[in-house]
Design a protein around this motif. Structure first.
Motif, short mmCIF file in Angstrom:
data_model
loop_
_atom_site.label_atom_id
_atom_site.label_comp_id
_atom_site.label_asym_id
_atom_site.label_seq_id
_atom_site.Cartn_x
_atom_site.Cartn_y
_atom_site.Cartn_z
N GLY A 57 40.15 -5.47 -22.58
CA GLY A 57 41.30 -6.32 -22.85
C GLY A 57 41.23 -7.63 -22.08
O GLY A 57 41.74 -8.66 -22.54
N ILE A 58 40.59 -7.60 -20.92
CA ILE A 58 40.58 -8.78 -20.05
C ILE A 58 39.98 -9.99 -20.77
O ILE A 58 40.53 -11.09 -20.72
CB ILE A 58 39.80 -8.47 -18.74
CG1 ILE A 58 40.61 -7.48 -17.88
CG2 ILE A 58 39.53 -9.74 -17.94
CD1 ILE A 58 39.90 -6.99 -16.63
N GLU A 93 48.41 -7.29 -12.11
CA GLU A 93 49.17 -8.54 -12.06
C GLU A 93 48.31 -9.67 -11.48
O GLU A 93 48.27 -10.78 -12.00
CB GLU A 93 50.43 -8.33 -11.22
CG GLU A 93 51.39 -9.48 -11.34
CD GLU A 93 52.74 -9.19 -10.69
OE1 GLU A 93 53.18 -8.03 -10.73
OE2 GLU A 93 53.32 -10.14 -10.16
N ALA A 94 47.59 -9.37 -10.40
CA ALA A 94 46.74 -10.38 -9.78
C ALA A 94 45.62 -10.80 -10.74
O ALA A 94 45.26 -11.98 -10.81
CB ALA A 94 46.15 -9.83 -8.48
N VAL A 95 45.10 -9.82 -11.49
CA VAL A 95 44.06 -10.16 -12.47
C VAL A 95 44.62 -11.13 -13.51
O VAL A 95 44.01 -12.15 -13.82
CB VAL A 95 43.52 -8.88 -13.17
CG1 VAL A 95 42.62 -9.23 -14.35
CG2 VAL A 95 42.76 -8.01 -12.18
N LEU A 154 43.50 -14.95 -14.31
CA LEU A 154 43.01 -15.38 -15.64
C LEU A 154 43.78 -16.59 -16.14
O LEU A 154 43.45 -17.14 -17.20
CB LEU A 154 43.15 -14.24 -16.65
CG LEU A 154 42.37 -12.94 -16.35
CD1 LEU A 154 42.55 -11.94 -17.47
CD2 LEU A 154 40.90 -13.22 -16.13
N GLY A 155 44.83 -16.97 -15.45
CA GLY A 155 45.57 -18.18 -15.84
C GLY A 155 46.88 -17.91 -16.53
O GLY A 155 47.51 -18.84 -17.06
N VAL A 156 47.33 -16.64 -16.55
CA VAL A 156 48.64 -16.35 -17.16
C VAL A 156 49.72 -16.73 -16.15
O VAL A 156 49.67 -16.31 -14.99
CB VAL A 156 48.77 -14.84 -17.52
CG1 VAL A 156 50.11 -14.57 -18.21
CG2 VAL A 156 47.62 -14.39 -18.40
N THR A 157 50.66 -17.53 -16.57
CA THR A 157 51.69 -17.99 -15.62
C THR A 157 53.01 -17.22 -15.79
O THR A 157 53.82 -17.17 -14.88
CB THR A 157 51.97 -19.50 -15.80
OG1 THR A 157 52.23 -19.72 -17.19
CG2 THR A 157 50.78 -20.33 -15.35
#
Ligand code: SF4
Ligand code: SF4
Length: 613
Positions: free
Chosen positions: A447-448, A497-499, A503-506
């Motif tokens: 999924g990442i 959450e840290a991942v 990855l740039g999700v804000t």
């Protein structure tokens, strides 16, 4: 006392599951490294190694996906380790990239890929036939039909792979993985340390200048393997007559029973293949000689049928080759099915089969999430907020069970890790609101990369990561995000959450979905926004929590006398602990897991303390 599977003594006899027999076979070969991604029907192989690992003399890991698993095993064999990599059939699609080059690079220490195929889609999204991968990649392929063969072939495939320096495919099917049968153990050797990596770029670095001779070497290896298949004890001819029957893999077991049922044992000429690729052409020609008709018994694709047809055409043999005209190309076989095909080919009268009458009073149960499963709470809240205004992109996990009404939370699904990328594509194409669902294990599996793509390409998707702290569907295997495993704490826990932030999700929210009000409020907020948004719905799977965290059910829900029988709990929540009698709605306290979700949905439901808890 060591686990019986770890005994070094030959001659012991045990009743084993096919998957346990594979473990024993690998131990008898002296396996050094085992990697996997769990997937039914292969899961008991890695799970057994996991349980044996504190006492074992091997390295075992649950890898994050099948590609990584094969790459770790591939690196290990290059360093001289005898390696086994296990997965289900669709996992081989994920691992296909390294697989197709590993056959060029080779396996100095020996490497077997276990592909557990699933004819009949018992627990899979398709029923692809991975014998075709053996042909595509140039791998030797062994196909057991009994527990004893599962053990022997696992051992022999590993030893053959080491001897030939070539990776091998052990291809099983659900029936073989899950059958139970007597197995006589062979000796388990004392092992030596792997030799270590021997530098040789021309052999191990497939840049184009080196890949071309590697391909030539692979073609030569295939011919050497063919010579091995010609003399393999797993391939044999028996019987006589003008009509022949050829069978491979589990087809041999169905055939043996069908011949016995028809009183034809020993009365037709048989070709039984367990070492099925490369095709032992000389043996096949010996079989075909003098036959007028051949019936090929093999589940799924007409692989052996086509091989024999090509061989007959090349050698100018006038023999009719039949198979998929009388046997299906989908689903699992049965003895009756094979017996009927034999009757057709042998022109025997077909009996009126007794149809097993269905049990009329057996309740029909649709697939459903367990009582107190936190995924139900997630879906219930999502449906409340989005209803039919959103398209639901689903993924592979037990949460796919949310497909049926009333939750109806899966509109499409492609493969592991696809919910984010396929959901992104659907949203981009039609501008519809898309909510994607993915489990924690599947998020780590693949999924990442979909999330990286969604951020990079500015897709519009609300992703709900359903973190239940385990890989529930395949039997509660650990993944990088879990707190605990049955062997203890996970000291290297990866924070989802840290991942996501990395990855740039804000826009990220973490919430316990059993807190219905909070969950609904976060969904409402996210619904009003655009772009990539992530909700981590975090609550352990209750079965896992009980087994690993020692959680206890101390309170259950009970419907109070004030209930007005509106039926909303049954129609909207559909928790299996609820049922309706002729006069009222009730909760079965033995099924209720005490999640207290229903209390937040209806004021006529109260908590009840369990006596003695
Ligand atoms: S328990 Fe509540 S939701 Fe269920 S039938 Fe009774 S009143 Fe309706
Ligand atoms: S508390 Fe309610 S929703 Fe939860 S398991 Fe029990 S009956 Fe089902």
């Amino acid at each position: 006392m060591p686990h019986p599977l770890l005994t070094r003594d030959a001659g012991a006899r045990h009743l084993l599951l096919g998957n346990e027999a594979i473990v024993r076979g690998a131990l008898e070969a002296g396996v050094d490294v085992i990697t996997c991604y769990p997937g039914t029907p292969s899961s008991e192989v890695p799970d057994t190694f996991f349980r044996l690992s504190p006492e074992g003399d091997f390295y075992f890991e649950y890898s994050v996906n099948e590609k990584v698993a094969l790459e770790v095993a591939g690196g290990a064999t290059l360093a001289g380790a005898l390696s086994l990599c296990t997965m289900k059939h669709v996992g081989v699609n994920v691992a296909a990239d390294p697989l197709m080059t590993l056959t060029y690079v080779g396996a100095p220490g020996g490497l077997v890929l276990l592909s557990a195929d699933d004819p009949g889609c018992h627990s899979s999204q398709n029923e692809q036939d991975n014998r075709i991968y053996a042909r595509l990649g140039g791998l030797p392929c062994l196909e057991p039909s009994t527990a004893q063969e599962a053990k022997d072939m696992a051992r022999d495939a590993l030893l053959l792979s080491r001897e030939m320096g070539a990776p091998a495919l052990l291809r099983t099917t659900t029936r073989v993985n899950h059958l139970r049968g007597p197995v006589t153990f062979g000796a388990r050797p004392e092992k030596e340390k792997p030799a270590g990596f021997q530098k040789n770029p021309a052999r191990f670095v497939p840049v184009p200048a080196f890949s071309r001779p590697m391909h030539v070497r692979l073609l030569e290896t295939i011919e050497k393997l063919r010579a091995e298949a010609e003399k393999s004890p797993y391939n044999r001819i028996s019987g006589k007559g003008e009509i022949g029957v050829a069978a491979s893999g589990i087809g041999r077991a169905y055939l043996a029973d069908a011949l016995a049922e028809l009183g034809l044992a020993g009365k037709v000429k048989l070709l039984e293949l367990g070492f099925t690729h490369p095709l032992p052409e000389k043996l096949c020609l010996k079989f075909l000689k003098g036959l007028s008709t051949v019936l090929v018994v093999e589940e799924l694709e007409p692989v052996l049928e086509n091989d024999l047809r090509v061989l007959a055409q090349k050698r100018g043999l006038n023999v009719a080759i039949r198979g998929k005209d009388v046997l299906p190309r989908n689903g699992e076989f049965s003895v009756g099915l094979v017996a009927d095909a034999l009757r057709t080919v042998l022109k025997l009268r077909k009996p009126q089969r007794k149809v097993c009458a269905g049990t009329a009073d057996l309740p029909q149960r649709a697939p459903n999430l367990c009582a107190s499963c936190p995924h139900r709470a997630t879906y219930f809240a999502v449906k409340k907020v989005f209803g039919n205004d959103a398209v639901y992109s689903s993924d592979i996990g037990c949460y796919t069970l949310g497909i049926l009404p009333p939750l109806a939370a899966a509109d499409f699904l492609l493969c592991m890790g696809s919910s984010i990328s396929a959901g992104s594509g659907a949203a981009r194409a039609a501008g519809q609101t898309v909510v994607g669902f993915i489990g924690d294990s599947t998020f780590f599996h693949s999924g990442i990369t979909g999330l990286v793509n969604a951020v990079f390409n500015r897709h519009d998707i609300l992703l709900v990561i359903m973190d239940n702290h385990t890989t529930a569907m395949t039997g509660h295997q650990p993944n990088p995000g879990v707190d605990k495993t049955i062997l203890g704490d996970n000291e290297a826990k990866v924070d989802i959450e840290a991942v996501c932030r990395g990855l740039g999700v804000t826009r990220i929210e973490t919430v316990n979905p059993l807190h219905h009000k909070k969950m609904t409020a976060i969904l409402e907020k996210m619904k009003a926004e655009r772009g990539v948004r992530v909700i981590i719905a975090r609550e352990p799977c209750p079965l896992h929590a009980r087994r690993v965290y020692g959680a206890k059910v101390t309170r259950v829900a009970a419907v109070s006398d004030s209930c007005d029988q509106c039926g909303r709990c049954l129609d909207e929540l559909a928790c299996p602990a609820f049922h309706k009698t002729s006069s009222k709605v009730e909760i079965n306290p033995l099924l209720c897991g005490g999640c207290m979700l229903c209390l937040q949905v209806c004021t006529h439901i109260k908590a009840r303390k369990l006596e003695g808890k």
